[in-house]
Design a protein around this motif. Structure first.
Motif, PDB file in Angstrom:
ATOM      1  N   LYS A 177      -4.184  15.295  29.100  1.00 33.81           N
ATOM      2  CA  LYS A 177      -4.914  14.704  30.216  1.00 33.81           C
ATOM      3  C   LYS A 177      -6.055  13.856  29.661  1.00 33.81           C
ATOM      4  O   LYS A 177      -6.650  14.201  28.641  1.00 33.81           O
ATOM      5  N   TYR A 178      -6.361  12.765  30.361  1.00 34.78           N
ATOM      6  CA  TYR A 178      -7.347  11.817  29.858  1.00 34.78           C
ATOM      7  C   TYR A 178      -8.533  11.709  30.814  1.00 34.78           C
ATOM      8  O   TYR A 178      -8.415  11.961  32.015  1.00 34.78           O
ATOM      9  N   SER A 179      -9.673  11.276  30.258  1.00 31.96           N
ATOM     10  CA  SER A 179     -10.889  11.152  31.057  1.00 31.96           C
ATOM     11  C   SER A 179     -11.730   9.999  30.531  1.00 31.96           C
ATOM     12  O   SER A 179     -11.359   9.315  29.555  1.00 31.96           O
ATOM     13  N   THR A 180     -12.877   9.782  31.153  1.00 26.89           N
ATOM     14  CA  THR A 180     -13.785   8.688  30.797  1.00 26.89           C
ATOM     15  C   THR A 180     -14.119   8.696  29.306  1.00 26.89           C
ATOM     16  O   THR A 180     -14.448   9.746  28.739  1.00 26.89           O
ATOM     17  N   GLY A 181     -14.001   7.524  28.688  1.00 23.90           N
ATOM     18  CA  GLY A 181     -14.316   7.382  27.267  1.00 23.90           C
ATOM     19  C   GLY A 181     -13.116   7.444  26.351  1.00 23.90           C
ATOM     20  O   GLY A 181     -13.192   7.003  25.193  1.00 23.90           O
ATOM     21  N   ASP A 182     -11.994   7.967  26.833  1.00 19.16           N
ATOM     22  CA  ASP A 182     -10.787   8.021  26.013  1.00 19.16           C
ATOM     23  C   ASP A 182     -10.221   6.614  25.813  1.00 19.16           C
ATOM     24  O   ASP A 182     -10.449   5.704  26.621  1.00 19.16           O
ATOM     25  N   VAL A 183      -9.478   6.458  24.720  1.00 16.83           N
ATOM     26  CA  VAL A 183      -8.925   5.144  24.361  1.00 16.83           C
ATOM     27  C   VAL A 183      -7.401   5.197  24.420  1.00 16.83           C
ATOM     28  O   VAL A 183      -6.780   6.142  23.909  1.00 16.83           O
ATOM     29  N   LEU A 184      -6.815   4.180  25.053  1.00 12.16           N
ATOM     30  CA  LEU A 184      -5.369   4.011  25.098  1.00 12.16           C
ATOM     31  C   LEU A 184      -5.023   2.606  24.619  1.00 12.16           C
ATOM     32  O   LEU A 184      -5.912   1.787  24.346  1.00 12.16           O
ATOM     33  N   PHE A 185      -3.715   2.317  24.561  1.00 12.25           N
ATOM     34  CA  PHE A 185      -3.272   1.025  24.061  1.00 12.25           C
ATOM     35  C   PHE A 185      -2.205   0.449  24.991  1.00 12.25           C
ATOM     36  O   PHE A 185      -1.338   1.173  25.486  1.00 12.25           O
ATOM     37  N   SER A 186      -2.291  -0.856  25.218  1.00  9.73           N
ATOM     38  CA  SER A 186      -1.334  -1.517  26.097  1.00  9.73           C
ATOM     39  C   SER A 186      -0.080  -1.902  25.318  1.00  9.73           C
ATOM     40  O   SER A 186      -0.014  -1.772  24.098  1.00  9.73           O
ATOM     41  N   ASP A 187       0.918  -2.383  26.053  1.00 11.84           N
ATOM     42  CA  ASP A 187       2.166  -2.855  25.458  1.00 11.84           C
ATOM     43  C   ASP A 187       1.922  -3.808  24.295  1.00 11.84           C
ATOM     44  O   ASP A 187       2.638  -3.775  23.293  1.00 11.84           O
ATOM     45  N   ARG A 188       0.936  -4.662  24.449  1.00 12.26           N
ATOM     46  CA  ARG A 188       0.675  -5.713  23.460  1.00 12.26           C
ATOM     47  C   ARG A 188      -0.376  -5.290  22.448  1.00 12.26           C
ATOM     48  O   ARG A 188      -0.916  -6.118  21.716  1.00 12.26           O
ATOM     49  N   GLY A 189      -0.677  -4.004  22.413  1.00  9.74           N
ATOM     50  CA  GLY A 189      -1.600  -3.503  21.406  1.00  9.74           C
ATOM     51  C   GLY A 189      -3.067  -3.628  21.751  1.00  9.74           C
ATOM     52  O   GLY A 189      -3.930  -3.389  20.894  1.00  9.74           O
ATOM     53  N   LYS A 190      -3.377  -4.015  22.985  1.00  6.82           N
ATOM     54  CA  LYS A 190      -4.786  -4.134  23.371  1.00  6.82           C
ATOM     55  C   LYS A 190      -5.407  -2.745  23.474  1.00  6.82           C
ATOM     56  O   LYS A 190      -4.790  -1.798  23.961  1.00  6.82           O
ATOM     57  N   ARG A 191      -6.648  -2.645  23.059  1.00  6.02           N
ATOM     58  CA  ARG A 191      -7.394  -1.392  23.125  1.00  6.02           C
ATOM     59  C   ARG A 191      -8.013  -1.258  24.519  1.00  6.02           C
ATOM     60  O   ARG A 191      -8.763  -2.119  24.953  1.00  6.02           O
ATOM     61  N   ILE A 192      -7.701  -0.173  25.200  1.00  9.75           N
ATOM     62  CA  ILE A 192      -8.167   0.045  26.565  1.00  9.75           C
ATOM     63  C   ILE A 192      -9.060   1.288  26.579  1.00  9.75           C
ATOM     64  O   ILE A 192      -8.616   2.376  26.203  1.00  9.75           O
ATOM     65  N   VAL A 193     -10.308   1.116  27.000  1.00  9.46           N
ATOM     66  CA  VAL A 193     -11.244   2.231  27.102  1.00  9.46           C
ATOM     67  C   VAL A 193     -11.336   2.656  28.567  1.00  9.46           C
ATOM     68  O   VAL A 193     -11.594   1.828  29.448  1.00  9.46           O
ATOM     69  N   LEU A 194     -11.123   3.922  28.822  1.00  6.91           N
ATOM     70  CA  LEU A 194     -11.134   4.431  30.192  1.00  6.91           C
ATOM     71  C   LEU A 194     -12.560   4.586  30.713  1.00  6.91           C
ATOM     72  O   LEU A 194     -13.432   5.112  30.007  1.00  6.91           O
ATOM     73  N   GLY A 195     -12.786   4.123  31.950  1.00  6.98           N
ATOM     74  CA  GLY A 195     -14.082   4.233  32.597  1.00  6.98           C
ATOM     75  C   GLY A 195     -14.099   5.362  33.617  1.00  6.98           C
ATOM     76  O   GLY A 195     -13.366   6.345  33.494  1.00  6.98           O
ATOM     77  N   LYS A 196     -14.869   5.176  34.660  1.00  2.00           N
ATOM     78  CA  LYS A 196     -15.047   6.244  35.641  1.00  2.00           C
ATOM     79  C   LYS A 196     -13.797   6.424  36.509  1.00  2.00           C
ATOM     80  O   LYS A 196     -13.057   5.473  36.757  1.00  2.00           O
ATOM     81  N   PRO A 197     -13.554   7.643  36.988  1.00  2.00           N
ATOM     82  CA  PRO A 197     -12.406   7.890  37.871  1.00  2.00           C
ATOM     83  C   PRO A 197     -12.603   7.197  39.220  1.00  2.00           C
ATOM     84  O   PRO A 197     -13.718   7.076  39.728  1.00  2.00           O
ATOM     85  N   ILE A 198     -11.485   6.753  39.810  1.00  2.00           N
ATOM     86  CA  ILE A 198     -11.499   6.113  41.127  1.00  2.00           C
ATOM     87  C   ILE A 198     -10.794   6.980  42.161  1.00  2.00           C
ATOM     88  O   ILE A 198     -11.283   7.175  43.272  1.00  2.00           O
ATOM     89  N   ALA A 199      -9.635   7.491  41.803  1.00  2.00           N
ATOM     90  CA  ALA A 199      -8.846   8.279  42.761  1.00  2.00           C
ATOM     91  C   ALA A 199      -7.868   9.158  42.003  1.00  2.00           C
ATOM     92  O   ALA A 199      -7.590   8.945  40.815  1.00  2.00           O
ATOM     93  N   GLU A 200      -7.341  10.163  42.712  1.00  2.00           N
ATOM     94  CA  GLU A 200      -6.314  11.027  42.133  1.00  2.00           C
ATOM     95  C   GLU A 200      -5.318  11.388  43.219  1.00  2.00           C
ATOM     96  O   GLU A 200      -5.700  11.596  44.376  1.00  2.00           O
ATOM     97  N   GLY A 201      -4.047  11.434  42.845  1.00  2.00           N
ATOM     98  CA  GLY A 201      -2.997  11.757  43.807  1.00  2.00           C
ATOM     99  C   GLY A 201      -1.919  12.611  43.182  1.00  2.00           C
ATOM    100  O   GLY A 201      -2.097  13.175  42.093  1.00  2.00           O
ATOM    101  N   GLY A 202      -0.780  12.694  43.864  1.00  2.00           N
ATOM    102  CA  GLY A 202       0.296  13.547  43.401  1.00  2.00           C
ATOM    103  C   GLY A 202       0.974  13.052  42.138  1.00  2.00           C
ATOM    104  O   GLY A 202       1.512  13.840  41.358  1.00  2.00           O
ATOM    105  N   GLU A 203       0.964  11.723  41.915  1.00  2.00           N
ATOM    106  CA  GLU A 203       1.612  11.166  40.728  1.00  2.00           C
ATOM    107  C   GLU A 203       0.691  11.105  39.529  1.00  2.00           C
ATOM    108  O   GLU A 203       1.138  11.210  38.390  1.00  2.00           O
ATOM    109  N   GLY A 204      -0.597  10.889  39.783  1.00  2.00           N
ATOM    110  CA  GLY A 204      -1.519  10.735  38.669  1.00  2.00           C
ATOM    111  C   GLY A 204      -2.914  10.390  39.140  1.00  2.00           C
ATOM    112  O   GLY A 204      -3.252  10.542  40.323  1.00  2.00           O
ATOM    113  N   SER A 205      -3.733   9.908  38.210  1.00  2.00           N
ATOM    114  CA  SER A 205      -5.116   9.542  38.515  1.00  2.00           C
ATOM    115  C   SER A 205      -5.350   8.081  38.151  1.00  2.00           C
ATOM    116  O   SER A 205      -4.666   7.520  37.290  1.00  2.00           O
ATOM    117  N   VAL A 206      -6.320   7.480  38.829  1.00  2.00           N
ATOM    118  CA  VAL A 206      -6.659   6.077  38.597  1.00  2.00           C
ATOM    119  C   VAL A 206      -8.093   6.001  38.092  1.00  2.00           C
ATOM    120  O   VAL A 206      -9.001   6.581  38.691  1.00  2.00           O
TER     121      VAL A 206
END
Length: 347
Positions: free
Chosen positions: A24-53
């Motif tokens: 599970k991921y939260s604010t500050g964690d780092v992920l990577f896009s298809d093209r190798g871009k570095r994505i830093v997670l910010g504040k949560p917006i919403a959460e549902g049955g499939e996942g969180s935004v």
């Protein structure tokens, strides 16, 4: 317009093998896009049955969000569907279309990157007079009708691209103060033979049976859901199947296509009367073509009625003419639409 996506009639067999990680991921964690871009997670917006935004920060600079699926939702079919959607992007302000798949540092599937849309969910204000006045104090019935026009035009646009929304409901569309709209949660849309595996019962066409992921929906099913949504928006939350003394029977009325409002050659059955609320009077002031189109869409059950439902493009043309009539100030329209005391629930 050449459709981006071909319409299919048979749902594919979904590969439900898990292909992501269990983290599970939260604010500050780092992920990577298809093209190798570095994505830093910010504040949560919403959460549902499939996942969180969560807000997503990247070197791109444009406002983005990351939808991260729950570990038990990171299935191979979902990754395949997102790869298809990202390879044929729809660039329109009316939809927040998936852009890139998100992975962890070991390139395990985690979620998807999408544009961030501004606005307030339709269901958070449009179905209550007091909430509408608080959220958008300058709005009148004219603005609500313009909003309905924008909803219809947006769905017409997506249909022309070959997309079926499937889970079309007021929580999936954001509205700006100027009335412009943006459909979100587009990753759940039906594209080609990938079904929309979620749904909302109030907006489910009466002829549909079974689990949502087991069949493909059609543009006609979207037209039904849109007609319910337009009715509820114009009446500030009144269900089209609500009737006097019929509490708890709305789903049965919807299943049978029984409406308590007359239109064209249709008359409600004996004992079916609209609820005694200000919203009931909105129906009688709708232009005949719009009233007949909505009425037909809500009462025809496709397994027994050979006449197809009216599509969003036609509904949009009816709504546009309605706005023109209001601008012209004809007497019968002015009777209902002058000032703001025409809004149901206003004092």
């Amino acid at each position: 317009m050449t459709p981006f996506y071909a319409l299919h009639h048979q749902v594919r067999r979904l590969d439900e093998e898990l292909c992501g990680n269990g983290r599970k991921y939260s604010t500050g964690d780092v992920l990577f896009s298809d093209r190798g871009k570095r994505i830093v997670l910010g504040k949560p917006i919403a959460e549902g049955g499939e996942g969180s935004v969560l807000v997503a920060h990247s070197a791109l600079g444009s406002p983005l969000v990351a939808k991260l699926y729950h570990p038990n939702q990171r299935m191979r079919w979902r990754k395949q569907k997102l790869r298809l959607m990202c390879s044929r992007p729809i660039r329109s302000p009316c939809v927040a279309w998936p852009r890139e798949i998100l992975y962890d540092e070991l390139r395990r599937f985690v979620g998807v990157l999408m544009p961030r849309a501004d606005g307030v969910p339709l269901g958070a204000f449009a179905f209550h007079a007091e909430l509408l006045k608080k959220q958008l104090p300058s709005w009148s019935r004219y603005d609500l009708t313009g909003l309905c026009l924008n909803l219809s035009e947006a769905i017409h646009t997506l249909h022309r691209y070959g997309v079926v929304l499937g889970d079309l409901h007021p929580g999936n569309v954001l509205v700006s103060p100027d009335g412009s709209i943006c459909w979100v949660d587009a990753d759940s849309f039906q594209v080609e033979d990938y079904p929309c595996s979620v749904g909302t019962e109030r907006f489910r066409a009466p002829e549909l049976r079974g689990n949502y992921g087991d069949f493909l929906r059609t543009r006609s099913h979207d037209a039904y859901a849109l007609s319910v949504l337009l009715f509820m928006t114009l009446t500030l939350g009144l269900s089209p199947f609500a009737r006097q003394g019929g509490e708890g029977e709305m789903r049965e009325a919807a299943r049978k296509g029984v409406l308590p409002y007359p239109f064209a050659s249709y008359k409600p059955p004996a004992g079916f009367y609209p609820p005694d609320t200000p919203g009931r009077y909105v129906w009688s002031y709708l232009p005949r073509k719009l009233r007949d189109a909505l009425g037909h869409n809500l009462t025809c059950v496709q397994r027994r009625d050979l006449r197809p439902r009216v599509m969003p493009g036609y509904l949009a043309r009816c709504l546009l003419q309605y706005l023109r009539d209001m601008s012209a100030g004809t007497d019968d329209i002015q009777h209902l639409y002058r000032l703001r005391d025409s809004l149901p629930g206003d004092s």
